[in-house]
Design a protein around this motif. Structure first.
Motif, short mmCIF file in Angstrom:
data_model
loop_
_atom_site.label_atom_id
_atom_site.label_comp_id
_atom_site.label_asym_id
_atom_site.label_seq_id
_atom_site.Cartn_x
_atom_site.Cartn_y
_atom_site.Cartn_z
N SER A 126 -0.17 30.51 -13.74
CA SER A 126 -0.10 31.16 -15.05
C SER A 126 -1.19 30.92 -15.81
O SER A 126 -1.99 31.75 -16.63
CB SER A 126 1.22 30.86 -15.73
N TYR B 296 -3.64 33.60 -17.43
CA TYR B 296 -4.06 33.83 -18.80
C TYR B 296 -5.48 33.60 -19.14
O TYR B 296 -6.32 34.32 -20.01
CB TYR B 296 -3.17 32.96 -19.62
N SER C 218 -1.08 29.23 -25.08
CA SER C 218 -0.20 30.00 -25.74
C SER C 218 0.67 30.87 -24.61
O SER C 218 1.85 30.89 -24.70
CB SER C 218 -0.63 31.16 -26.94
N GLY C 219 0.06 31.48 -23.63
CA GLY C 219 0.53 32.16 -22.63
C GLY C 219 1.46 31.27 -21.75
O GLY C 219 2.61 31.49 -21.45
N ALA D 36 4.48 30.28 -23.70
CA ALA D 36 5.52 31.23 -23.86
C ALA D 36 6.36 31.53 -22.37
O ALA D 36 7.50 31.72 -22.28
CB ALA D 36 4.94 32.40 -24.33
N TYR D 37 5.42 31.48 -21.19
CA TYR D 37 5.75 31.70 -19.90
C TYR D 37 7.13 30.54 -19.69
O TYR D 37 8.08 30.70 -19.10
CB TYR D 37 4.86 31.46 -19.05
N CYS E 146 8.45 36.58 -17.06
CA CYS E 146 8.00 35.56 -17.86
C CYS E 146 6.50 35.46 -18.32
O CYS E 146 5.97 35.23 -19.26
CB CYS E 146 8.31 34.25 -17.34
N GLY F 271 4.45 35.94 -21.79
CA GLY F 271 3.22 35.24 -22.28
C GLY F 271 2.20 36.02 -22.65
O GLY F 271 1.44 35.83 -23.65
#
Length: 581
Positions: free
Chosen positions: A12, A16, A111-112, A115-116, A129, A133
């Motif tokens: 992830s 991002y 940040s991504g 949030a994920y 998810c 993000g």
């Protein structure tokens, strides 16, 4: 819920990071020689912040003070939008442009990831998810501020704080004070709070509102309200009407709101695509954003765009999927309060419900703008950052089990990827503007080679967000990182009134400012003794006259007064340089 693996988080993170490169392009091609921004705008101050922090630390001085601005007085930076976290990053890097760009890359990607990870607490579908993000890290609000207000982009601590908060505390119905479950997570909350304090006070206040709102949700037993009965609706109407009347009375009584209602959001700001949108912005939508229907036409503060996919999914969830939400099924995961908190942040963006400038209702959250200290958060639309974090989680916690109940895995994957693709198209920005090292005018590079510590640009002035005297060009902050000379003016937050007054007390400063701002004014010229005293106080190595002021009244005055004091004039490109011989 399966435990989250590091490989999943790393993938992830890579996703991002690639998305940041694409959405900030062409920044990656000039990563150490340029930064995002437009000439004269606020982006310059963040490069200056990193430069000053590094300079002060290396000199063994207080990094929260500078004599580079408002020379010779200098100024405190405690109340300035200073982003010390970028300054700390610049201490080892020693390269302010690189420090700023690395900070933005880290903040968007983390940040991504945050949030994920937070969304995965309740949602099994990794693609949803991943989409959560994207909606938080690359929201229309953040991309709108990308070339201007870097401090608003430093949101990385927020999702990690919320996750740690839910792990740290256990709340019970009817109690405001929670039980501590894990002291290590309490310490992590404190550490993330400090990082946020060093990043952005809007994000910090968001964490404060989240924590207080979460505690009040349980203390007031809001999760136990039966909305099928008339009494809760009667109480709600009474509260809304009472707060509306109370807010109007406070306004009529002259209680200051620090312009909080002026800067408050408009529902149209949620629906109109921002001008940076590659595929959605049109001439018509830009005309609306720049129209007088908004209190501040054309201001980036009007933009709260969440896209269209997320609001439509939220409406679908509200109408048909309430029974599918996983937020309430496992109390230990602490998701019950999230829908209410998403509503809270939506209300915070709208102290008064407005539609194209027409005020309909003043909300209870608007009363915060009459409370000292809290009303320093005078741009309430910035709270949309937390709405873009919480609303996707609320929506996907219901959408995920609904999809599992109806579709096979391959079809679920197709739907999820389709939603991700649509949102990426919605959010995709136009090519970003850059400010480059190569754009620094040659006159400033020439001034860097001159003996002396002070440079006088024309125009010059002082601006603190509330008041101004003269004109302070934001580009001068960037140029200062190249010529390293001190400036008499400043663009800085929260400057005492006496500092503004001091600009008018010196007769030469008064003359320069008056001729700069009002060139047709007839003034008695300062005496030669006054000019010598001015030069003794400021001892400028040079004056630089910008192209738009060449031949103006202030330039003519410098041409008359300074040759007798040992300065000669030369033209470098489109600029005029008056240097000491």
């Amino acid at each position: 819920m399966k435990p989250l693996r590091w490989r999943e988080l790393l993938l992830s993170l890579l996703f991002y990071a690639v998305l940041f490169v694409l959405f900030s392009w062409p920044l990656a091609a000039h990563f150490s020689t340029a930064y995002l921004g437009r000439p004269g705008n606020d982006a310059n101050q963040y490069v200056w912040n990193a430069y000053n922090f590094h300079r002060q630390v290396l000199a063994g001085h207080n990094p929260f003070f500078t004599d580079l601005l408002l020379y010779p007085r200098g100024t405190s930076l405690v109340m300035h939008t200073y982003t010390p976290v970028i300054g700390l990053l610049n201490v080892p890097l020693g390269h302010e442009i690189l420090a700023v760009n690395v900070a933005l890359l880290l903040s968007f990607t983390l940040s991504g990831v945050g949030a994920y990870r937070l969304c995965r607490r309740w949602v099994d579908n990794p693609v949803l998810c991943l989409l959560a993000g994207v909606l938080f890290a690359f929201s229309g609000y953040k991309l709108a501020h990308l070339p201007d207000h870097y401090h608003l982009l430093l949101t990385a601590p927020a999702p990690f704080y919320i996750y740690a908060f839910l792990e740290a505390f256990r709340f019970r119905e009817g109690r405001f004070v929670p039980q501590v479950r894990r002291w290590g997570q309490v310490a992590l909350c404190a550490a993330l709070g400090i990082i946020t304090l060093l990043s952005d006070y809007y994000t910090l206040f968001g964490l404060l509102y989240f924590s207080l709102g979460y505690a009040l949700y349980y203390a007031l037993r809001l999760g136990s309200i039966n909305w099928r009965r008339p009494r809760p609706w009667i109480v709600l109407v009474v509260v809304l009407v009472g707060c509306h009347i109370g807010s109007r009375m406070l306004k009529l009584a002259g209680v200051p709101d620090n312009s909080g209602f002026w800067w408050g959001g408009d529902l149209a700001g949620y629906l109109l695509p921002p001008p940076h949108s590659r595929w959605l912005s049109t001439t018509a939508t830009e005309r609306l954003l720049n129209s007088s229907r908004f209190n501040s036409p054309g201001s980036v503060e009007n933009i709260m765009f969440l896209g269209y996919v997320l609001p439509l999914l939220a409406l679908f969830t509200l109408v048909g999927l309430r029974g599918y939400s996983t937020l309430r099924r496992d109390e230990d995961r602490g998701g019950r309060a999230l829908p209410g908190l998403a509503l809270l942040f939506f209300m915070l963006t709208l102290p008064a419900v407005r539609v194209f400038g027409k005020e309909v209702l003043r909300l209870p959250t608007g009363l915060l703008h009459y409370v000292p200290f809290f009303n320093n958060i005078r741009c309430p639309t910035r709270h949309v950052a937390y709405l873009s974090l919480l609303l996707p989680i609320v929506v996907f916690a219901a959408l995920d089990p609904w999809l599992r109940a109806r579709l096979r895995p391959a079809a679920r994957l197709g739907v999820s990827v389709g939603l991700l693709g649509l949102v990426l198209l919605e959010l995709q920005p136009k090519e970003q503007p850059l400010l480059k090292l190569a754009d620094v005018p040659a006159a400033y590079l020439a001034a860097a080679q001159l003996p002396g510590d002070v440079l006088f640009p024309v125009p010059f002035g002082l601006l603190d967000g509330y008041r101004k005297v003269g004109q302070m060009d934001g580009d001068d902050l960037f140029y200062q990182t190249r010529h390293h000379k001190k400036l008499p003016g400043a663009y800085i937050s929260r400057v005492p009134a006496e500092v503004f007054a001091s600009f008018d007390q010196d007769s030469v400063m008064h003359t320069l400012l008056t001729l700069q701002e009002h060139p047709d004014t007839t003034l008695q010229r300062p005496s030669a003794a006054a000019v010598r005293e001015f030069l003794r106080v400021y001892h400028p190595a040079a004056f630089i006259v910008a192209p738009q002021f060449r031949g103006s009244a202030v330039h003519r005055y410098l041409r008359e007064a300074m040759p007798a004091q040992g300065y000669r004039e030369e033209q470098i490109g489109e600029y005029v340089l008056l240097r000491r011989q």
